[in-house]
Design a protein around this motif. Structure first.
Motif, mmCIF file in Angstrom:
data_model
loop_
_atom_site.group_PDB
_atom_site.id
_atom_site.type_symbol
_atom_site.label_atom_id
_atom_site.label_comp_id
_atom_site.label_asym_id
_atom_site.label_seq_id
_atom_site.Cartn_x
_atom_site.Cartn_y
_atom_site.Cartn_z
ATOM 1 N N ASP A 140 0.837 -1.202 0.000
ATOM 2 C CA ASP A 140 0.000 0.000 0.000
ATOM 3 C C ASP A 140 0.872 1.252 0.000
ATOM 4 O O ASP A 140 2.109 1.189 -0.043
ATOM 5 N N LYS A 141 0.219 2.405 0.070
ATOM 6 C CA LYS A 141 0.931 3.680 -0.095
ATOM 7 C C LYS A 141 1.891 3.984 1.047
ATOM 8 O O LYS A 141 2.761 4.848 0.908
ATOM 9 N N HIS A 149 5.474 3.600 -0.064
ATOM 10 C CA HIS A 149 5.923 4.343 -1.237
ATOM 11 C C HIS A 149 6.893 5.453 -0.834
ATOM 12 O O HIS A 149 6.593 6.281 0.025
ATOM 13 N N SER A 163 1.246 1.373 -4.434
ATOM 14 C CA SER A 163 0.352 2.490 -4.729
ATOM 15 C C SER A 163 0.968 3.798 -4.247
ATOM 16 O O SER A 163 1.597 3.858 -3.182
#
Length: 321
Positions: free
Chosen positions: A290-291, A294, A312
């Motif tokens: 998931d983000k 990132h 993401s």
């Protein structure tokens, strides 16, 4: 007459085998038991843990096969308490059979579990994890093509009020008492300490300065529900095609997702290598996250490596080059 009554009571205590309560069985645990027995699980863990057991010292030890079976029960049923695990196994006839207990044997209590867990090193638990992963790979349940990584925050079994300063061992209340005396209050009351704590500056607790004597690995962190507690950070890597867990790491709760990701990926690659499914730059595996994972540094570090990132991107204001 007294002797006759005593004999009657003794005869009432005798119970035939056919009268003993029996479990109709549990489909999942019966199948799991058959798989473990057929694969020689008990012989494997007994040989693995033999060096940690004494031949003639103290009370009889908890057999390794029974210990790891209880850990499996705790995982499958979501029981994170050793006392709760003891109660669950003692309350179920099917679980008693899964633990291979005789009719007169008692379920290992929580102190037995705790001592065994503390005395068996982490490497042995990891070896059992790898053994289970190999059995899954034999059934075609480890693909190693798409690996999902995610972490959570788990509250530690330790209290914030019991924190002590690193190095000196001074408790929080002891620190407030010392500060009160330094300010001129010779015998501070509880109300004095509360007022002093509210008024002082920089009272945010720091993991660099404070630790828990009961659980030194626990860190001060914010849980998912917003509470601030001592916590740990479990992080898992899962084969998304089959649901098989290929890595289960425990990190410090004050480390971010991008900081713990390399360690978890290294553990996943090591376990996948044990079943001949390790990713490589020539045949990379997809990494799905998931983000929270990132960042530019993460993407650069994984570029042209064994992992093809599918992470993401969080919504940002403006543009990124």
């Amino acid at each position: 007459m007294a002797l006759g009554r005593q004999r009657d009571r003794q005869s009432e205590m005798l119970v035939a085998w056919s009268e003993m309560p029996r479990s109709p069985g549990h489909a999942f645990y019966d199948r799991l038991q058959a798989e473990l027995v057929a694969a020689g699980f008990d012989g494997f863990v007994e040989g693995l843990c033999a060096a940690q057991y004494a031949a003639r010292r103290g009370r009889p030890s908890l057999p390794p096969g029974r210990y790891f079976r209880m850990l499996l029960v705790g995982y499958f049923e979501g029981i994170d308490s050793e006392r709760g695990l003891e109660w669950r196994c003692a309350d179920s006839l099917s679980l008693r059979e899964f633990l291979r207990l005789s009719e007169r044997e008692r379920v290992p209590d929580h102190s037995w579990l705790s001592r065994t867990r503390s005395r068996l090193p982490l490497e042995m638990h990891d070896a059992v994890f790898t053994w289970v992963l190999r059995r899954l790979a034999e059934r075609g349940l480890v693909k190693g093509e798409r690996i999902g990584v995610d972490a959570s925050t788990m509250e530690a079994n330790a209290a914030l009020r019991a924190l002590v300063r690193r190095g000196s061992g001074e408790g929080y209340r002891e620190m407030l008492t010392r500060m009160a005396r330094e300010s001129g209050i010779e015998t501070p009351t509880a109300d004095d300490l509360i007022r002093l704590d509210r008024a002082r500056k920089g009272k945010k607790l720091s993991n660099a300065d404070w630790e828990s004597p009961a659980d030194p690995d626990a860190r001060i962190a914010r849980l998912k529900d917003g509470r601030t507690r001592l916590a740990h950070k479990p992080e898992h890597a899962v084969d998304l095609d089959t649901g098989a867990v290929v890595a289960a790491e425990m990190h410090a709760a004050d480390r971010g997702d991008t900081a713990t990701l390399p360690d978890t990926l290294a553990s996943a690659a090591r376990h996948l290598g044990a079943v001949e499914a390790a990713p490589s730059p020539e045949a990379p595996a997809e990494l799905v996250a998931d983000k929270g994972y990132h960042s530019r540094e993460t993407l650069k570090a994984l570029d042209d490596g064994a992992w093809k990132t599918r992470i993401s991107e969080p919504k940002r204001d403006g543009f990124l080059r």
